[in-house]
Design a protein around this motif. Structure first.
Motif, PDB file in Angstrom:
ATOM      1  N   THR A   1       0.842  -1.212   0.000  1.00 14.76           N
ATOM      2  CA  THR A   1       0.000   0.000   0.000  1.00 14.76           C
ATOM      3  C   THR A   1       0.874   1.258   0.000  1.00 14.76           C
ATOM      4  O   THR A   1       0.690   2.128  -0.867  1.00 14.76           O
TER       5      THR A   1
ATOM      6  N   ARG B   1      -0.405   5.219  12.124  1.00 15.67           N
ATOM      7  CA  ARG B   1       0.968   4.726  12.326  1.00 15.67           C
ATOM      8  C   ARG B   1       1.020   3.209  12.329  1.00 15.67           C
ATOM      9  O   ARG B   1       1.787   2.603  13.093  1.00 15.67           O
ATOM     10  N   SER B   2       0.181   2.561  11.523  1.00 16.39           N
ATOM     11  CA  SER B   2       0.202   1.090  11.513  1.00 16.39           C
ATOM     12  C   SER B   2       1.478   0.590  10.848  1.00 16.39           C
ATOM     13  O   SER B   2       2.138   1.316  10.089  1.00 16.39           O
TER      14      SER B   2
ATOM     15  N   HIS C   1      -1.420  10.019  15.086  1.00 23.39           N
ATOM     16  CA  HIS C   1      -2.089   8.804  15.571  1.00 23.39           C
ATOM     17  C   HIS C   1      -3.146   9.189  16.591  1.00 23.39           C
ATOM     18  O   HIS C   1      -3.404  10.396  16.784  1.00 23.39           O
ATOM     19  N   SER C   2      -3.708   8.187  17.259  1.00 24.78           N
ATOM     20  CA  SER C   2      -4.868   8.469  18.118  1.00 24.78           C
ATOM     21  C   SER C   2      -4.513   9.340  19.329  1.00 24.78           C
ATOM     22  O   SER C   2      -5.404   9.909  19.946  1.00 24.78           O
TER      23      SER C   2
ATOM     24  N   ILE D   1      -6.553   5.796   8.659  1.00 23.15           N
ATOM     25  CA  ILE D   1      -6.955   5.529  10.041  1.00 23.15           C
ATOM     26  C   ILE D   1      -8.209   4.649  10.131  1.00 23.15           C
ATOM     27  O   ILE D   1      -8.515   4.130  11.193  1.00 23.15           O
ATOM     28  N   GLY D   2      -8.945   4.526   9.041  1.00 22.71           N
ATOM     29  CA  GLY D   2     -10.160   3.706   9.085  1.00 22.71           C
ATOM     30  C   GLY D   2     -11.299   4.374   9.837  1.00 22.71           C
ATOM     31  O   GLY D   2     -12.074   3.705  10.516  1.00 22.71           O
TER      32      GLY D   2
ATOM     33  N   VAL E   1      -6.707   6.412   2.087  1.00 19.81           N
ATOM     34  CA  VAL E   1      -6.431   4.969   2.152  1.00 19.81           C
ATOM     35  C   VAL E   1      -7.594   4.220   2.809  1.00 19.81           C
ATOM     36  O   VAL E   1      -7.817   3.049   2.542  1.00 19.81           O
TER      37      VAL E   1
ATOM     38  N   VAL F   1     -10.817   2.389   4.373  1.00 19.46           N
ATOM     39  CA  VAL F   1     -11.933   1.596   3.853  1.00 19.46           C
ATOM     40  C   VAL F   1     -12.833   1.265   5.041  1.00 19.46           C
ATOM     41  O   VAL F   1     -12.451   0.476   5.902  1.00 19.46           O
TER      42      VAL F   1
ATOM     43  N   THR G   1      -2.314  -1.142  -4.636  1.00 25.83           N
ATOM     44  CA  THR G   1      -1.813  -2.148  -3.690  1.00 25.83           C
ATOM     45  C   THR G   1      -1.644  -3.491  -4.410  1.00 25.83           C
ATOM     46  O   THR G   1      -0.610  -4.149  -4.293  1.00 25.83           O
TER      47      THR G   1
HETATM   48  N1  LIG Z   1      -6.989   0.325   0.021  1.00 32.44           N
HETATM   49  C1  LIG Z   1      -6.057  -0.472   0.497  1.00 32.44           C
HETATM   50  O1  LIG Z   1      -5.363  -1.156  -0.240  1.00 32.44           O
HETATM   51  C2  LIG Z   1      -5.817  -0.517   1.977  1.00 32.44           C
HETATM   52  C3  LIG Z   1      -4.703  -1.179   2.474  1.00 32.44           C
HETATM   53  C4  LIG Z   1      -4.472  -1.171   3.850  1.00 32.44           C
HETATM   54  C5  LIG Z   1      -5.378  -0.539   4.700  1.00 32.44           C
HETATM   55  N2  LIG Z   1      -6.482   0.063   4.171  1.00 32.44           N
HETATM   56  C6  LIG Z   1      -7.435   0.764   5.054  1.00 32.44           C
HETATM   57  O2  LIG Z   1      -6.744   1.861   5.660  1.00 32.44           O
HETATM   58  C7  LIG Z   1      -7.233   2.081   6.969  1.00 32.44           C
HETATM   59  C8  LIG Z   1      -6.073   1.997   7.931  1.00 32.44           C
HETATM   60  O3  LIG Z   1      -5.565   0.692   7.912  1.00 32.44           O
HETATM   61  P1  LIG Z   1      -4.463   0.182   8.948  1.00 32.44           P
HETATM   62  O4  LIG Z   1      -4.318  -1.270   8.779  1.00 32.44           O
HETATM   63  O5  LIG Z   1      -3.276   1.065   8.810  1.00 32.44           O
HETATM   64  O6  LIG Z   1      -5.264   0.491  10.328  1.00 32.44           O
HETATM   65  P2  LIG Z   1      -4.927   0.235  11.830  1.00 32.44           P
HETATM   66  O7  LIG Z   1      -3.873  -0.808  11.998  1.00 32.44           O
HETATM   67  O8  LIG Z   1      -6.241   0.082  12.499  1.00 32.44           O
HETATM   68  O9  LIG Z   1      -4.274   1.626  12.277  1.00 32.44           O
HETATM   69  C9  LIG Z   1      -5.040   2.786  12.348  1.00 32.44           C
HETATM   70  C10 LIG Z   1      -4.147   3.937  12.746  1.00 32.44           C
HETATM   71  O10 LIG Z   1      -4.951   5.099  12.807  1.00 32.44           O
HETATM   72  C11 LIG Z   1      -4.773   5.743  14.057  1.00 32.44           C
HETATM   73  N3  LIG Z   1      -6.025   6.391  14.452  1.00 32.44           N
HETATM   74  C12 LIG Z   1      -7.207   5.803  14.736  1.00 32.44           C
HETATM   75  N4  LIG Z   1      -8.131   6.726  15.047  1.00 32.44           N
HETATM   76  C13 LIG Z   1      -7.507   7.922  14.944  1.00 32.44           C
HETATM   77  C14 LIG Z   1      -7.928   9.260  15.155  1.00 32.44           C
HETATM   78  N5  LIG Z   1      -9.187   9.547  15.506  1.00 32.44           N
HETATM   79  N6  LIG Z   1      -7.036  10.246  14.957  1.00 32.44           N
HETATM   80  C15 LIG Z   1      -5.760   9.969  14.602  1.00 32.44           C
HETATM   81  N7  LIG Z   1      -5.305   8.717  14.378  1.00 32.44           N
HETATM   82  C16 LIG Z   1      -6.171   7.711  14.573  1.00 32.44           C
HETATM   83  C17 LIG Z   1      -4.374   4.663  15.035  1.00 32.44           C
HETATM   84  O11 LIG Z   1      -3.674   5.235  16.111  1.00 32.44           O
HETATM   85  P3  LIG Z   1      -3.027   4.331  17.292  1.00 32.44           P
HETATM   86  O12 LIG Z   1      -1.791   3.741  16.712  1.00 32.44           O
HETATM   87  O13 LIG Z   1      -2.747   5.318  18.356  1.00 32.44           O
HETATM   88  O14 LIG Z   1      -4.059   3.312  17.653  1.00 32.44           O
HETATM   89  C18 LIG Z   1      -3.511   3.770  14.130  1.00 32.44           C
HETATM   90  O15 LIG Z   1      -2.193   4.228  14.104  1.00 32.44           O
HETATM   91  C19 LIG Z   1      -8.326   1.027   7.200  1.00 32.44           C
HETATM   92  O16 LIG Z   1      -9.576   1.596   6.870  1.00 32.44           O
HETATM   93  C20 LIG Z   1      -7.968  -0.055   6.195  1.00 32.44           C
HETATM   94  O17 LIG Z   1      -9.092  -0.808   5.804  1.00 32.44           O
HETATM   95  C21 LIG Z   1      -6.711   0.104   2.846  1.00 32.44           C
END
Ligand SMILES: NC(=O)c1ccc[n+]([C@@H]2O[C@H](COP(=O)([O-])OP(=O)(O)OC[C@H]3O[C@@H](n4cnc5c(N)ncnc54)[C@H](OP(=O)(O)O)[C@@H]3O)[C@@H](O)[C@H]2O)c1
Length: 295
Positions: free
Chosen positions: A143, A168-169, A195-196, A215-216, A235, A237, A278
């Motif tokens: 990604t 920050r995943s 991040h959160s 961040i989803g 990004v 979903v 991706t």
């Molecule tokens: N289209 C694609 O190919 C693709 C690929 C990968 C992911 N995605 C999508 O992208 C999104 C993120 O995926 P991921 O795997 O990286 O998610 P994840 O592992 O759940 O990580 C989410 C990140 O967002 C932060 N966050 C959550 N709520 C927040 C807020 N209110 N303000 C600031 N930061 C916040 C979290 O902070 P903390 O670390 O402090 O918890 C964490 O670092 C999801 O919707 C996923 O479905 C899409």
């Protein structure tokens, strides 16, 4: 009225596929059939759909794919043993385990079990380390690599720019920060990762020449958080139920599209932005793995 230009992931992915197809032809001419194995555990419908899309695209590029489906109650050991078989199989060049996994299986154990030379997702600690050190002999996660390729395709230069990444995943935010921070024309950015627990999120976002939301959280980035003329990548979903059609859902990104499109200079559609990139990078990594393993 101002309207952002679209960073069309389908178009950019088609250009990547074209190059991958040419590399597949060269490998096949040498008697090497690039091959990838997808692992899936359980019957999560979204995972099933994602794997089916990858299989279809692999087929279209001339990459052989096989899918191993394990039942939901499978143990971690069972999955690791099956991965080990494929690590040792010289006819397999790339291995991908579709996430999420049932809770009895640790994602870290799975990432570490895949041989780094076949780790086309780039999640193995060796590949994560190489990415951070700027060693190009590893694999970058698909990604983030796809987002950088999208910028390259549209001639958008991050050098010297303020980049703000929301999230920050280990699969998106952190590796993207490493790629954009790296020395070179594809990186050289000043990167902020939020991040959160971050404070003043909207202020940080408003400074960004490039804003990437991962961040989803549906429509978290409002128009007021975007600097006029910024490049915005969505990004996220999130599946939200469609109240008008029971049982159906719609996909919503992290960016409020209709507000963002009036302020940004460039914006990804969602779907049709990061998703196709991706898959394109995953299959490019598969061919890269086959080329490296062939010597
Ligand atoms: N289209 C694609 O190919 C693709 C690929 C990968 C992911 N995605 C999508 O992208 C999104 C993120 O995926 P991921 O795997 O990286 O998610 P994840 O592992 O759940 O990580 C989410 C990140 O967002 C932060 N966050 C959550 N709520 C927040 C807020 N209110 N303000 C600031 N930061 C916040 C979290 O902070 P903390 O670390 O402090 O918890 C964490 O670092 C999801 O919707 C996923 O479905 C899409």
């Amino acid at each position: 009225m101002h309207q952002a230009k679209l960073l069309d992931g389908r178009q950019a992915a088609a250009a990547v596929h074209e190059r991958t197809r040419a590399r597949v032809r060269k490998l096949r001419a040498r008697g090497i059939e690039p091959a990838v194995v997808f692992f899936r555990v359980g019957d999560d419908p979204a995972s099933e759909l994602y794997v089916r899309r990858k299989e279809k695209q692999a087929r279209e590029l001339g990459i052989r794919s096989e899918t191993v489906v394990l039942p939901a109650p499978s143990t971690e050991r069972e999955l690791l043993d099956r991965i080990e078989e494929k690590n040792r199989d010289p006819g397999i060049h790339g291995i991908l385990v579709q996430m999420p996994l049932p809770q009895q299986i640790r994602a870290e154990a799975v990432c570490q079990a895949i041989h780094p030379a076949k780790d086309i997702d780039g999640f193995h600690p060796v590949n994560a380390g190489k990415l951070l050190l700027g060693d190009p002999s590893g694999f970058a996660p698909c990604t983030p690599a796809g987002i950088c390729e999208l910028f390259r395709h549209y001639g958008l230069v991050t050098s010297g720019a303020e980049v703000v990444i929301l999230g920050r995943s280990n699969i998106v935010g952190k590796p993207l920060a490493a790629l954009l921070l790296a020395r070179g024309s594809q990186g050289d950015a000043t990167v902020t990762v939020l991040h959160s627990q971050s404070r003043h999120i909207a202020e940080h976002c408003r400074r960004a020449d490039f804003l990437i939301a991962a961040i989803g959280k549906a429509e978290f980035v409002r128009g007021s958080m975007i600097k006029p003329g910024a490049v915005v990548v969505d990004v996220g979903v999130t599946r939200l139920p469609l109240p008008s059609v029971p049982g159906k859902s719609r996909i919503v990104g992290d960016v409020h599209f209709s507000e963002a499109v009036r302020i940004a200079a460039w914006l990804t559609p969602n779907p049709g932005g990061v998703g196709p990139m991706t898959i394109a990078m995953l299959l490019a990594n598969t061919v890269e793995a086959a080329e490296r393993l062939a010597g």
